[in-house]
Write a protein that holds these residues in place. Structure first.
Motif, PDB file in Angstrom:
ATOM      1  N   CYS A 171      49.660  29.899  47.173  1.00 29.31           N
ATOM      2  CA  CYS A 171      49.729  31.309  47.561  1.00 29.31           C
ATOM      3  C   CYS A 171      51.109  31.862  47.214  1.00 29.31           C
ATOM      4  CB  CYS A 171      49.444  31.478  49.051  1.00 29.31           C
ATOM      5  SG  CYS A 171      49.464  33.207  49.561  1.00 29.31           S
ATOM      6  N   GLU A 172      51.118  32.919  46.411  1.00 26.60           N
ATOM      7  CA  GLU A 172      52.377  33.545  46.014  1.00 26.60           C
ATOM      8  C   GLU A 172      52.946  34.439  47.116  1.00 26.60           C
ATOM      9  OE1 GLU A 172      52.247  34.113  41.316  1.00 26.60           O
ATOM     10  OE2 GLU A 172      50.610  35.163  42.354  1.00 26.60           O
ATOM     11  N   THR A 173      52.155  34.680  48.156  1.00 25.85           N
ATOM     12  CA  THR A 173      52.618  35.526  49.247  1.00 25.85           C
ATOM     13  C   THR A 173      53.297  34.705  50.339  1.00 25.85           C
ATOM     14  OG1 THR A 173      50.849  37.084  48.780  1.00 25.85           O
ATOM     15  CG2 THR A 173      51.907  37.271  50.937  1.00 25.85           C
ATOM     16  N   CYS A 174      52.603  33.680  50.850  1.00 31.04           N
ATOM     17  CA  CYS A 174      53.154  32.898  51.961  1.00 31.04           C
ATOM     18  C   CYS A 174      53.749  31.555  51.527  1.00 31.04           C
ATOM     19  CB  CYS A 174      52.097  32.660  53.037  1.00 31.04           C
ATOM     20  SG  CYS A 174      50.748  31.552  52.529  1.00 31.04           S
ATOM     21  N   ILE A 225      45.982  20.341  38.588  1.00 28.86           N
ATOM     22  CA  ILE A 225      46.002  21.710  38.070  1.00 28.86           C
ATOM     23  C   ILE A 225      46.602  22.618  39.134  1.00 28.86           C
ATOM     24  CG2 ILE A 225      44.566  23.633  37.282  1.00 28.86           C
ATOM     25  CD1 ILE A 225      42.509  21.444  36.406  1.00 28.86           C
ATOM     26  N   GLU A 226      47.531  23.456  38.738  1.00 21.72           N
ATOM     27  CA  GLU A 226      48.163  24.399  39.646  1.00 21.72           C
ATOM     28  C   GLU A 226      47.650  25.799  39.355  1.00 21.72           C
ATOM     29  OE1 GLU A 226      52.429  24.053  39.456  1.00 21.72           O
ATOM     30  OE2 GLU A 226      52.312  21.869  39.367  1.00 21.72           O
ATOM     31  N   ALA A 227      47.182  26.474  40.376  1.00 24.38           N
ATOM     32  CA  ALA A 227      46.712  27.852  40.237  1.00 24.38           C
ATOM     33  C   ALA A 227      47.414  28.696  41.301  1.00 24.38           C
ATOM     34  CB  ALA A 227      45.197  27.922  40.410  1.00 24.38           C
ATOM     35  N   LYS A 228      47.919  29.845  40.902  1.00 22.22           N
ATOM     36  CA  LYS A 228      48.641  30.717  41.832  1.00 22.22           C
ATOM     37  C   LYS A 228      47.852  31.981  42.088  1.00 22.22           C
ATOM     38  CE  LYS A 228      53.201  29.036  40.689  1.00 22.22           C
ATOM     39  NZ  LYS A 228      54.560  29.392  40.283  1.00 22.22           N
ATOM     40  N   GLY A 229      47.949  32.461  43.297  1.00 19.93           N
ATOM     41  CA  GLY A 229      47.262  33.681  43.695  1.00 19.93           C
ATOM     42  C   GLY A 229      47.555  33.984  45.150  1.00 19.93           C
ATOM     43  N   MET A 230      46.539  34.452  45.866  1.00 19.27           N
ATOM     44  CA  MET A 230      46.702  34.810  47.273  1.00 19.27           C
ATOM     45  C   MET A 230      45.669  34.074  48.116  1.00 19.27           C
ATOM     46  SD  MET A 230      46.612  38.552  49.167  1.00 19.27           S
ATOM     47  CE  MET A 230      47.905  39.240  48.166  1.00 19.27           C
ATOM     48  N   CYS A 231      46.137  33.418  49.163  1.00 16.43           N
ATOM     49  CA  CYS A 231      45.226  32.672  50.036  1.00 16.43           C
ATOM     50  C   CYS A 231      44.404  33.626  50.903  1.00 16.43           C
ATOM     51  CB  CYS A 231      46.010  31.682  50.908  1.00 16.43           C
ATOM     52  SG  CYS A 231      46.998  32.430  52.231  1.00 16.43           S
TER      53      CYS A 231
END
Length: 164
Positions: A105-108, A139-145
């Motif tokens: 999560c790029e937010t928290c 594999i690394e994936a970024k986004g928002m939880c």
């Protein structure tokens, strides 16, 4: 929680039990590093761990000792290295060797580990076509939880005012 299965408090106990069952020695430093991980909801970098240990002990802890402890946890599958963040995340699936996906999560800043055999099989097949033998896949994936997305939706909607 962000919807992930990771519980820092029980993770540390599961690592200790796994070490006991497998005959691995948890040195005092490894236990202290384990304790730092158990108090964090998000992945940690080596220097964050180093700073926390130094703060707790009231003296500077040598970086090589922390890296050796992290190598131990990494080598035995207790943590995953998040290459893009230069950080480590507790492995949520201690009972078996596996490849997986880390949703970050790029937010928290929290991460969630997912096992998806179809995704890993696709990566393995692509690597095999290229004549490449895989030894490890994460594999690394970024986004928002889910939690942050729900918080954002609630913030956009604003406070609910009862209709009278």
């Amino acid at each position: 929680m962000c919807g992930c299965a990771h519980d820092p408090a029980t993770w540390a106990a599961r690592v200790e039990l796994s070490c006991l069952r497998q005959g691995f020695h948890l040195t005092p430093l490894r236990r202290r590093v384990l304790d730092v991980f158990s108090l964090s909801d998000a992945p940690l970098g080596a220097y964050a761990i180093l700073e926390e240990l130094s703060r707790r002990e009231g003296k500077q802890v040598a970086p090589p000792t922390v890296y050796r402890a992290l190598d131990f946890f990494l080598d035995h599958g207790f943590v995953h290295r998040i290459e893009s963040l230069n950080a480590y995340a507790p492995c949520e699936h201690l009972d078996h060797a596996h490849h997986g996906l880390l949703l970050i999560c790029e937010t928290c800043g929290r991460s969630e580990e997912i096992e998806d055999t179809e995704a890993i099989d696709a990566v393995a097949a692509t690597a095999a076509k290229a004549g490449f033998g895989l030894s490890r896949v994460m594999i690394e994936a970024k986004g928002m939880c889910r939690r942050c997305a729900n918080d954002e939706s609630a913030a956009i909607a604003g406070p609910r005012v009862p209709m009278t």
